[in-house]
Design a protein around this motif. Structure first.
Motif, short mmCIF file in Angstrom:
data_model
loop_
_atom_site.label_atom_id
_atom_site.label_comp_id
_atom_site.label_asym_id
_atom_site.label_seq_id
_atom_site.Cartn_x
_atom_site.Cartn_y
_atom_site.Cartn_z
N CYS A 143 -3.61 -0.77 -6.48
CA CYS A 143 -3.12 -2.04 -6.85
C CYS A 143 -3.08 -2.85 -5.36
CB CYS A 143 -1.98 -2.25 -7.52
SG CYS A 143 -1.95 -1.84 -9.32
N SER A 144 -2.71 -2.46 -4.31
CA SER A 144 -2.70 -3.23 -2.97
C SER A 144 -4.01 -3.51 -2.67
CB SER A 144 -1.90 -2.47 -1.96
OG SER A 144 -2.72 -1.28 -1.64
N ARG A 145 -5.02 -2.75 -2.81
CA ARG A 145 -6.24 -2.90 -2.69
C ARG A 145 -7.03 -3.97 -3.12
NH1 ARG A 145 -8.18 1.66 -3.71
NH2 ARG A 145 -7.54 2.81 -1.60
N LEU A 146 -6.50 -4.15 -4.67
CA LEU A 146 -6.98 -5.18 -5.35
C LEU A 146 -6.38 -6.72 -4.97
CD1 LEU A 146 -8.82 -5.97 -7.94
CD2 LEU A 146 -6.51 -5.87 -9.24
N HIS A 147 -5.19 -6.47 -4.45
CA HIS A 147 -4.29 -7.74 -4.21
C HIS A 147 -5.07 -8.04 -2.80
CE1 HIS A 147 -0.90 -10.58 -4.20
NE2 HIS A 147 -0.88 -10.14 -2.77
N ALA A 148 -5.39 -7.17 -1.87
CA ALA A 148 -5.78 -7.65 -0.90
C ALA A 148 -7.09 -8.35 -0.86
CB ALA A 148 -6.11 -6.44 0.10
N GLY A 149 -8.01 -7.83 -1.99
CA GLY A 149 -9.39 -8.53 -2.04
C GLY A 149 -9.05 -9.79 -2.62
N ALA A 180 0.78 -1.07 -0.09
CA ALA A 180 -0.04 0.04 -0.15
C ALA A 180 0.80 1.38 -0.02
CB ALA A 180 -0.89 0.13 1.11
N THR A 181 1.89 1.09 0.53
CA THR A 181 3.07 2.23 0.49
C THR A 181 3.44 2.54 -1.05
OG1 THR A 181 4.72 0.77 1.18
CG2 THR A 181 3.77 2.01 2.81
N ILE A 182 3.36 1.63 -1.73
CA ILE A 182 3.77 2.23 -3.08
C ILE A 182 2.73 2.33 -3.97
CG2 ILE A 182 5.07 0.99 -5.37
CD1 ILE A 182 6.83 -0.66 -3.14
N CYS A 183 1.59 1.40 -4.13
CA CYS A 183 0.49 1.72 -4.84
C CYS A 183 -0.82 1.17 -4.21
CB CYS A 183 0.52 0.86 -6.10
SG CYS A 183 -0.99 1.04 -7.45
N PRO A 184 -1.48 2.30 -3.66
CA PRO A 184 -2.71 1.91 -2.96
C PRO A 184 -3.91 1.30 -3.45
CG PRO A 184 -1.98 4.09 -2.47
CD PRO A 184 -1.17 3.72 -3.34
N TYR A 186 -2.90 -7.62 5.95
CA TYR A 186 -1.53 -7.86 6.14
C TYR A 186 -0.35 -7.81 5.16
CZ TYR A 186 3.08 -8.22 7.96
OH TYR A 186 4.41 -7.92 8.01
N VAL A 187 -1.00 -8.59 3.96
CA VAL A 187 -0.20 -8.71 2.87
C VAL A 187 -0.08 -7.45 1.93
CG1 VAL A 187 -0.79 -11.19 2.41
CG2 VAL A 187 -2.08 -9.47 1.14
N THR A 188 -0.81 -6.38 2.28
CA THR A 188 -0.70 -5.15 1.63
C THR A 188 0.36 -4.21 2.59
OG1 THR A 188 -2.44 -4.02 2.72
CG2 THR A 188 -3.17 -5.28 0.98
N LYS A 189 0.89 -4.73 3.53
CA LYS A 189 1.81 -3.83 4.33
C LYS A 189 3.05 -3.95 3.64
CE LYS A 189 -0.94 -3.78 8.60
NZ LYS A 189 -0.45 -4.08 10.24
N GLY A 190 3.85 -3.00 3.73
CA GLY A 190 5.24 -2.86 3.31
C GLY A 190 6.31 -3.17 4.36
N ALA A 191 7.33 -3.16 4.42
CA ALA A 191 8.31 -3.31 5.47
C ALA A 191 8.35 -1.89 6.20
CB ALA A 191 9.68 -3.69 5.04
N SER A 192 8.24 -0.95 5.47
CA SER A 192 8.15 0.44 6.19
C SER A 192 7.17 0.62 7.06
CB SER A 192 8.35 1.39 5.26
OG SER A 192 7.31 1.46 4.19
N ASP A 193 5.78 -0.01 6.60
CA ASP A 193 4.81 0.04 7.58
C ASP A 193 5.22 -0.63 9.03
OD1 ASP A 193 3.01 1.28 5.87
OD2 ASP A 193 2.35 -0.69 4.93
#
Length: 451
Positions: free
Chosen positions: A82-88, A76-80, A311-318
């Protein structure tokens, strides 16, 4: 115009272009992707029987002679967008293995199913949020002069949470090498659970697959101390997978016992190093294996699926446990926006990566993840559907279906990525509008107003 910000000036320039409506269509089609991939080329669909051209698409008529496609980044820190689609997709993948659907029978909800948490061992005491951090009656200091305890009460969001009481006492080498072998620990854990299930009912271990099958989906999560721990959904099926009932002896209680015993037993040894020696790596002492909800008992299936998807949308920086991009040099480590604890782990990773005995671990390649080389989400083949199947189903729903007896001739090449400042501003607005539409639709469904 000169007084406007650069992004506004660029957005006005794009809006005045005759091809702006098509550009807006492309940005909307990517869901407002923050860093789209730019492709140039063509696709020709030909009837395989008659040779007639059914459809031809070429980017020469597109804005900039290119087509924008999603970056598909999960962070989500890179592309909110696409991360939302991946989370779904992740939610439906995990949920199908718990409750059925997506070609998984509904009967799986009545199988022995566990939500398992495996942690990393202690590499040294760290600050924690509790009533009192680490109280000690006798006080005392370590050999480096640092206090052995901490009597403070830390707020959950304090930067000190997860940081070592004494960095000099903390075993950074073991921490990095444990990360590098975490995937092997998991593989051996799954194998040992199968063996223990077989042994507990008097089966020859090599014949377990003829009687039952262990299916799972697991997600790796960084704790505040920058150590990975694992959450997993574990399910016991019959020998052919989710369509087959497990044997009568396959009970939830038996599965729990096997998981707990295997967690204590699994051991992985590191390659011998003259500088480090040989380390014996195990799972941490804090292990949890809870049966999933049956008749209102245990964790809720939807909640578990939602937790994993979030959780899978969280980056390491999160989580403050690394970086979302690769670090190629020692200078990159020194300039990374991380805590000193994480920076020391990165330095250790880089130093160990220079030793020939650890070359197969590729530690310098994985400095940004502190040596952890596994995927964030993995699953066994028979657990449920796949990401590819979910994407194909979504494409079919959107009308992108393959015609029978058709031959596709594709000629594509990569020509760039990202947005100009103005296009990025437009994409952010599109992503925000789509997110708000989804929120309103969900609210309508929950209130019973959706038809």
């Amino acid at each position: 115009m000169r007084q406007l910000p650069e992004a506004d000036r660029d957005a006005i320039r794009l809006a005045q272009d005759p091809k702006f409506p098509r550009l807006l269509e492309q940005i909307t089609a990517t869901g407002g992707c923050s860093h789209p991939v730019h492709l140039s080329g063509s696709t020709t669909t030909v009837d395989g029987t008659t040779g007639e051209i059914i459809h031809h698409y070429d980017t020469r008529n597109e804005p900039g002679e290119r087509l924008l496609v999603r970056c598909r980044n999960r962070r989500a820190t890179i592309c909110p967008a696409c991360s939302r689609l991946h989370a779904g997709d992740t939610y439906h993948l995990v949920r199908a293995g718990l409750l059925g659907g997506k070609n998984v029978p509904d009967s799986v909800r009545h199988r022995p199913r566990l939500f398992v948490t495996l942690t990393a061992p202690s590499f040294g005491p760290v600050h924690r949020s509790s009533e009192r951090c680490r109280p000690r009656r006798d006080g005392g200091t370590c050999e480096h002069g640092s206090p052995l305890g901490c009597g403070l009460v830390h707020a959950p969001d304090e930067p000190s949470i997860g940081q070592p009481l004494c960095p000099d006492c903390y075993d950074y080498t073991a921490h990095v090498l444990w990360h590098a072998h975490a995937s092997k620990l998991w593989d051996r854990f799954v194998i040992d659970v199968r063996r223990r299930l077989a042994s507990s009912v008097g089966l020859v271990q090599s014949r377990f697959a003829r009687h039952a099958r262990l299916s799972f989906a697991r997600v790796a999560e960084y704790q505040r101390r920058a150590a990975v721990h694992v959450h997993a959904v574990v399910r016991l099926d019959g020998p052919t997978g989710p369509g087959d009932e497990p044997p009568a002896w396959g009970t939830t209680e038996l599965l729990i016992e096997a998981v707990r015993a295997s967690t204590r037993r699994i051991l992985v040894r590191t390659p011998y190093s003259p500088a480090v020696g040989e380390l014996s790596l195990r799972w941490g002492a804090q292990t949890d294996a809870r049966p999933l909800r049956i008749d209102s008992e245990g964790p809720d299936d939807d909640a578990v699926a939602a937790y994993v998807a979030k959780y899978v949308t969280k980056g390491a920086s999160d989580t403050g446990a690394g970086a979302d991009y690769r670090l190629a040099t020692w200078g990159d480590i020194e300039s990374a926006p991380v805590s000193e604890h994480v920076r020391t782990l990165m330095r250790t990773c880089w130093r160990l990566g220079g030793l020939p005995e650890y070359a197969p671990l590729r530690l310098r390649t994985w400095v940004h993840t502190l040596g952890y080389r596994g995927h964030i989400l993995t699953k066994s083949r028979a657990y449920s559907t796949t990401y590819a199947a979910l994407r194909a189903e979504r494409a079919h729903h959107q009308g992108h279906t393959a015609l029978p007896h058709a031959i596709n001739e594709r000629h594509w090449r990569y020509v760039g990525s990202g947005h100009t400042p103005g296009a990025a501003l437009i994409a952010a607005g599109v992503a925000e509008d789509l997110a708000e539409s989804r929120r309103l639709a969900l609210a309508a469904v929950q209130e019973g107003e959706w038809c």
